[in-house]
Design an enzyme around this catalytic site. Structure first.
Site, PDB file in Angstrom:
ATOM      1  N   TYR A  40      41.604  44.165  47.736  1.00 13.73           N
ATOM      2  CA  TYR A  40      40.743  44.290  46.573  1.00 13.73           C
ATOM      3  C   TYR A  40      39.580  43.320  46.737  1.00 13.73           C
ATOM      4  O   TYR A  40      39.599  42.447  47.609  1.00 13.73           O
ATOM      5  CB  TYR A  40      41.506  43.954  45.294  1.00 13.73           C
ATOM      6  CG  TYR A  40      42.593  44.933  44.913  1.00 13.73           C
ATOM      7  CD1 TYR A  40      42.572  46.251  45.352  1.00 13.73           C
ATOM      8  CD2 TYR A  40      43.638  44.538  44.092  1.00 13.73           C
ATOM      9  CE1 TYR A  40      43.570  47.142  44.982  1.00 13.73           C
ATOM     10  CE2 TYR A  40      44.642  45.419  43.715  1.00 13.73           C
ATOM     11  CZ  TYR A  40      44.605  46.717  44.163  1.00 13.73           C
ATOM     12  OH  TYR A  40      45.593  47.595  43.806  1.00 13.73           O
ATOM     13  N   SER A  41      38.581  43.440  45.876  1.00 18.19           N
ATOM     14  CA  SER A  41      37.467  42.496  45.978  1.00 18.19           C
ATOM     15  C   SER A  41      37.957  41.072  45.780  1.00 18.19           C
ATOM     16  O   SER A  41      37.428  40.134  46.395  1.00 18.19           O
ATOM     17  CB  SER A  41      36.363  42.837  44.976  1.00 18.19           C
ATOM     18  OG  SER A  41      36.853  42.854  43.660  1.00 18.19           O
ATOM     19  N   GLU A  42      38.971  40.887  44.926  1.00 17.68           N
ATOM     20  CA  GLU A  42      39.616  39.578  44.793  1.00 17.68           C
ATOM     21  C   GLU A  42      41.076  39.731  44.426  1.00 17.68           C
ATOM     22  O   GLU A  42      41.485  40.722  43.809  1.00 17.68           O
ATOM     23  CB  GLU A  42      38.924  38.713  43.731  1.00 17.68           C
ATOM     24  CG  GLU A  42      37.657  38.033  44.194  1.00 17.68           C
ATOM     25  CD  GLU A  42      36.457  38.359  43.328  1.00 17.68           C
ATOM     26  OE1 GLU A  42      35.398  37.768  43.567  1.00 17.68           O
ATOM     27  OE2 GLU A  42      36.578  39.224  42.446  1.00 17.68           O
ATOM     28  N   THR A  43      41.861  38.718  44.807  1.00 19.50           N
ATOM     29  CA  THR A  43      43.254  38.570  44.406  1.00 19.50           C
ATOM     30  C   THR A  43      43.405  37.161  43.853  1.00 19.50           C
ATOM     31  O   THR A  43      42.881  36.209  44.433  1.00 19.50           O
ATOM     32  CB  THR A  43      44.204  38.771  45.602  1.00 19.50           C
ATOM     33  OG1 THR A  43      44.074  40.114  46.087  1.00 19.50           O
ATOM     34  CG2 THR A  43      45.644  38.515  45.218  1.00 19.50           C
ATOM     35  N   HIS A  71      36.008  38.616  37.138  1.00 18.72           N
ATOM     36  CA  HIS A  71      37.070  39.590  36.892  1.00 18.72           C
ATOM     37  C   HIS A  71      38.462  39.054  37.219  1.00 18.72           C
ATOM     38  O   HIS A  71      39.428  39.404  36.525  1.00 18.72           O
ATOM     39  CB  HIS A  71      36.739  40.934  37.577  1.00 18.72           C
ATOM     40  CG  HIS A  71      37.502  41.304  38.792  1.00 18.72           C
ATOM     41  ND1 HIS A  71      37.173  40.844  40.048  1.00 18.72           N
ATOM     42  CD2 HIS A  71      38.570  42.132  38.959  1.00 18.72           C
ATOM     43  CE1 HIS A  71      38.013  41.375  40.930  1.00 18.72           C
ATOM     44  NE2 HIS A  71      38.860  42.161  40.295  1.00 18.72           N
TER      45      HIS A  71
END
Length: 296
Positions: free
Chosen positions: A46-49, A78
């Protein structure tokens, strides 16, 4: 012996499952090394975790570490909205109205707004005041976006680095058509970025389309160095952009509603409150998607 950790995924800045920006939240992650966290983030892709650890200061809720598929970042919008949503939604959650997260960029406060007992929205404060860095030649920026120099609007500000905890190159686009046509060119990115801590471009247009909804502007965000061509919703960049615009307008109090992800099929809605010198506030809703056990 492998570690077994619980995780949940949520779609952030949306009320519709499979819209918004997906996030994985890994709970009780104190036993993981930095290298293991990075590997897990690369696996989710994902774009971030985000990873939830015990706080250093017992007065705070948790320490949060945030990873893209390629690197750790000091703050992001987010992941904080989604992590607060997950913690507030856990079975047996205390019903706390505010969380305080320790992050590399500073303390992040997240307020929980409930609707009939459920988490309806999360509103968080950015950890830093607006910082504006260097400006860039519009032609060089246009090359990064597969656009012509005339597609870059400079009437309000030049393409500039802006940050409220994580820096981005912020660029206004002259038309909604040009915003939709933009495509990242990594070679051109490498000519001007990274710079002032920024390695991504946040592009926005105040001329909106009907499909965007009733918003102040529509945005996209390209971060090719992070291994993901486009981000569906970028709270930290949106907050920096709104703070920048409010400072240019000399507006003391302003709420912005911003659409993102429209052109990639993951519509997102981000709410930003700017109030003078107070920290910028980022707000949005979330939808739970998956939960499970992670083996590390």
């Amino acid at each position: 012996m492998p570690m077994l950790l619980s995780y949940q995924t949520v779609d952030v800045f949306t009320r519709t499952r499979f819209g918004g920006n997906p996030l994985a939240v890994v709970l009780d992650a104190d036993g993981l090394t930095t290298e293991q966290m990075q590997a897990v983030a690369r696996e989710f892709n994902y774009s971030e975790t985000s990873f939830v650890l015990r706080s250093v200061d017992p007065r705070h809720t948790a320490q949060i570490r945030i990873f893209t598929p390629t690197t750790e970042v000091p703050f992001a919008g987010h992941p904080n909205v989604g992590t607060a949503f997950v913690l507030a939604s856990l079975e047996g959650a205390s019903g706390a109205e505010e969380f305080v997260f320790e992050e590399k960029a500073g303390l992040v406060r997240a307020r929980i707004l409930r609707d009939a007992g459920r988490v309806g929205e999360v509103r968080l404060t950015a950890p830093q005041a607006l910082r504006v860095g260097r400006t860039f030649d519009p032609a060089a920026v246009a090359a990064c976006l597969s656009l012509a120099p005339g597609d870059i609007a400079t009437g309000v500000h030049q393409p500039s680095i802006a940050s409220v905890g994580l820096p981005f190159l912020v660029v206004e686009i002259a038309s909604r058509d040009a915003l939709a046509r933009a495509v990242a060119q990594p070679a051109a990115f490498s000519d001007i970025l990274p710079s002032d801590g920024a390695d991504a471009i946040y592009l926005y247009c105040r001329a909106t389309a009907e499909r965007d909804g009733a918003v102040d502007f529509t945005a996209r965000m390209f971060a090719p160095f992070d291994g993901l061509p486009e981000d569906p919703a970028t709270g930290s960049a949106t907050a920096a952009t709104c703070a920048l615009l409010a400072s240019m307008e000399k507006t003391a109090i302003r709420r912005f509603e911003v659409a993102q992800g429209i052109d990639m099929g993951r519509p997102s809605l981000i709410s930003i409150d700017v109030a003078g010198t107070d920290p910028v506030e980022i707000g949005g809703s979330c939808v739970p998607v998956m939960s499970g056990t992670l083996v590390v």
